[in-house]
Design a protein around this motif. Structure first.
Motif, mmCIF file in Angstrom:
data_model
loop_
_atom_site.group_PDB
_atom_site.id
_atom_site.type_symbol
_atom_site.label_atom_id
_atom_site.label_comp_id
_atom_site.label_asym_id
_atom_site.label_seq_id
_atom_site.Cartn_x
_atom_site.Cartn_y
_atom_site.Cartn_z
ATOM 1 N N ALA A 203 -1.158 8.893 -8.120
ATOM 2 C CA ALA A 203 -0.804 7.880 -9.119
ATOM 3 C C ALA A 203 -0.261 6.596 -8.498
ATOM 4 N N ASN A 204 -0.700 6.291 -7.281
ATOM 5 C CA ASN A 204 -0.387 4.992 -6.681
ATOM 6 C C ASN A 204 -1.527 4.028 -6.998
ATOM 7 N N GLU A 205 -1.281 2.730 -6.803
ATOM 8 C CA GLU A 205 -2.241 1.748 -7.319
ATOM 9 C C GLU A 205 -2.334 0.536 -6.405
ATOM 10 N N VAL A 206 -3.565 0.010 -6.281
ATOM 11 C CA VAL A 206 -3.802 -1.209 -5.498
ATOM 12 C C VAL A 206 -4.694 -2.168 -6.277
ATOM 13 N N ASN A 207 -4.683 -3.422 -5.824
ATOM 14 C CA ASN A 207 -5.638 -4.396 -6.338
ATOM 15 C C ASN A 207 -6.874 -4.509 -5.459
ATOM 16 N N ASP A 208 -6.770 -4.073 -4.186
ATOM 17 C CA ASP A 208 -7.893 -4.243 -3.276
ATOM 18 C C ASP A 208 -8.317 -2.959 -2.572
ATOM 19 N N PHE A 209 -7.632 -2.542 -1.505
ATOM 20 C CA PHE A 209 -8.149 -1.456 -0.669
ATOM 21 C C PHE A 209 -7.112 -0.356 -0.461
ATOM 22 N N GLY A 210 -7.611 0.891 -0.421
ATOM 23 C CA GLY A 210 -6.747 2.013 -0.076
ATOM 24 C C GLY A 210 -5.767 2.362 -1.169
ATOM 25 N N ALA A 211 -6.260 2.923 -2.258
ATOM 26 C CA ALA A 211 -5.381 3.239 -3.379
ATOM 27 C C ALA A 211 -4.224 4.137 -2.958
ATOM 28 N N ALA A 212 -4.478 5.030 -2.019
ATOM 29 C CA ALA A 212 -3.414 5.879 -1.470
ATOM 30 C C ALA A 212 -2.956 5.362 -0.111
ATOM 31 N N ILE A 213 -3.930 5.176 0.808
ATOM 32 C CA ILE A 213 -3.611 4.853 2.202
ATOM 33 C C ILE A 213 -4.539 3.759 2.714
#
Length: 374
Positions: A314-324
């Motif tokens: 349940a982590n979040e990004v705008n670009d790359f690597g939603a988790a890592i």
């Protein structure tokens, strides 16, 4: 009352008493996570430190430090005696630091960061006993160590690679820190470290934030540079976020961020953290940059990321690597993911075999007894 009736009731009473005692004993046993006694169970929010399903082995050097003979005790047994200034003064002296603020959980609010002096003590251990929350009051970073900062005293001519100070934070909560006003050493909302050694055990990080834009800045909770002899930062039995509304955020690495640093993360939980920049690294034209590594952002060359018994969700990004986000520029770094789960993270990625992980296609990633799914 007939004798047999009396004996029957006594038997029932004894059985109920035995059952209750057994339940209490079971609950006490469950306070142990992995191989380290974990007292951090705050009754106000109910979120423990660490991944409750993590049971990976913990190496000796990643274990709790002994604080049975402290150098400084903050407080005289009352909440009023445990002030932000008392904490700042204790960190400046270094050594082993504990708290005596009463039997109830307490929040100590800072209005400026506590800073480690490199010549004060080779060991700096801060132990909250499972009761202490350090708060930045949404205005300041909480803890800072930098072996190359002349204001904190240079102690060697190789400031970027010295074995001290060795900073340990354990049995603590770091909350509502904010380093966005820091201009020279940005990132690291709650903790910023360069040089020496650093580890965090039985800690929780809630609602910490750093700069929201930039291609290479980040670490809503923690930012680390250059550890002695490239030895890893240990994160053990710790929680970053834990439930909606408690996540950490920054341009990159919603929870943790580093350049040229190895990490070994054991029995920990990363959830609801966000990388809130946009444009990636290098930043695309007309963008501020950032937005990579919802939980973890690692950049550099020869470095490793090892996850054991860890849950990233349940982590979040705008670009790359939603988790890592893990980019080893010279392709010499590697990742090891064992007995861990990475799932339900939100946002972009590039590495088709492993959802939520962004890395070069030739990055050495070894996965053992783990689940990695959308």
């Amino acid at each position: 009352m007939k004798l047999q009736d009396h004996l029957y009731k006594c038997s029932i009473f004894l059985l109920v008493s035995f059952f209750l005692i057994s339940c209490i004993s079971d609950n006490e046993t469950n306070d142990t996570v992995g191989e380290i006694d974990n007292p951090l169970q705050n009754p106000f929010d109910g979120i423990p430190a660490g991944n409750p399903d993590g049971n990976a082995a913990i190496p000796a050097e990643a274990s709790l430090e002994d604080v049975s003979n402290p150098d400084t005790v903050i407080g005289d047994g009352t909440p009023e005696s445990c002030t932000g200034q008392a904490f700042i003064d204790a960190v400046a002296k270094g050594g082993k630091i504990v708290f005596n603020c009463g039997e109830a959980p307490i929040t100590i609010t800072l209005d400026t960061p506590a800073k480690v002096f490199n010549n004060a003590n080779d060991e700096v251990v801060i132990d909250g006993g499972g009761l202490v929350t350090l708060s930045g009051n949404n205005q300041t970073r909480i803890l800072y160590m930098n072996t190359c900062d002349r204001n904190q005293v240079w102690t060697t001519d190789q400031c970027q690679n010295q074995d001290h100070p060795r900073l340990t934070v354990q049995n603590l909560t770091f909350a509502n820190a904010n380093s966005t006003n820091e201009t020279e050493f940005d990132g690291g909302g709650a903790i910023w470290v360069r040089g020496g050694r650093f580890k965090a055990i039985n800690c929780r990080f809630f609602n910490n934030t750093c700069a929201s834009n930039g291609p290479d800045v980040g670490g809503g909770a923690i930012r680390v540079f250059s550890q002695y002899n490239n030895q890893p930062v240990y994160i053990v039995n710790s929680t970053f976020g834990g439930k909606e509304g408690l996540g950490n955020s920054g341009a990159n690495g919603g929870a943790i961020s580093s350049i040229g640093v190895s990490w070994t993360i054991i029995n920990s939980l990363f959830s609801y953290n966000k990388a809130i920049g946009s444009g990636g690294n290098p930043a695309r034209p007309n963008t501020p940059g950032g937005g990579s590594g919802g939980a973890i952002y690692n950049d550099g060359n020869t470095m490793t990321l090892t996850l054991s018994g860890t849950h990233i969700t349940a982590n979040e990004v705008n670009d790359f690597g939603a988790a890592i986000f893990f980019v080893t520029n010279d392709r010499s770094g590697n990742m090891v993911i064992e007995t861990s789960t990475i799932e339900n993270n939100i946002g972009g990625s590039w590495y088709p075999s492993y959802p939520g992980i962004s890395a070069h296609a030739d990055t050495d990633i070894r996965v053992v007894n783990s689940t990695i799914i959308e």
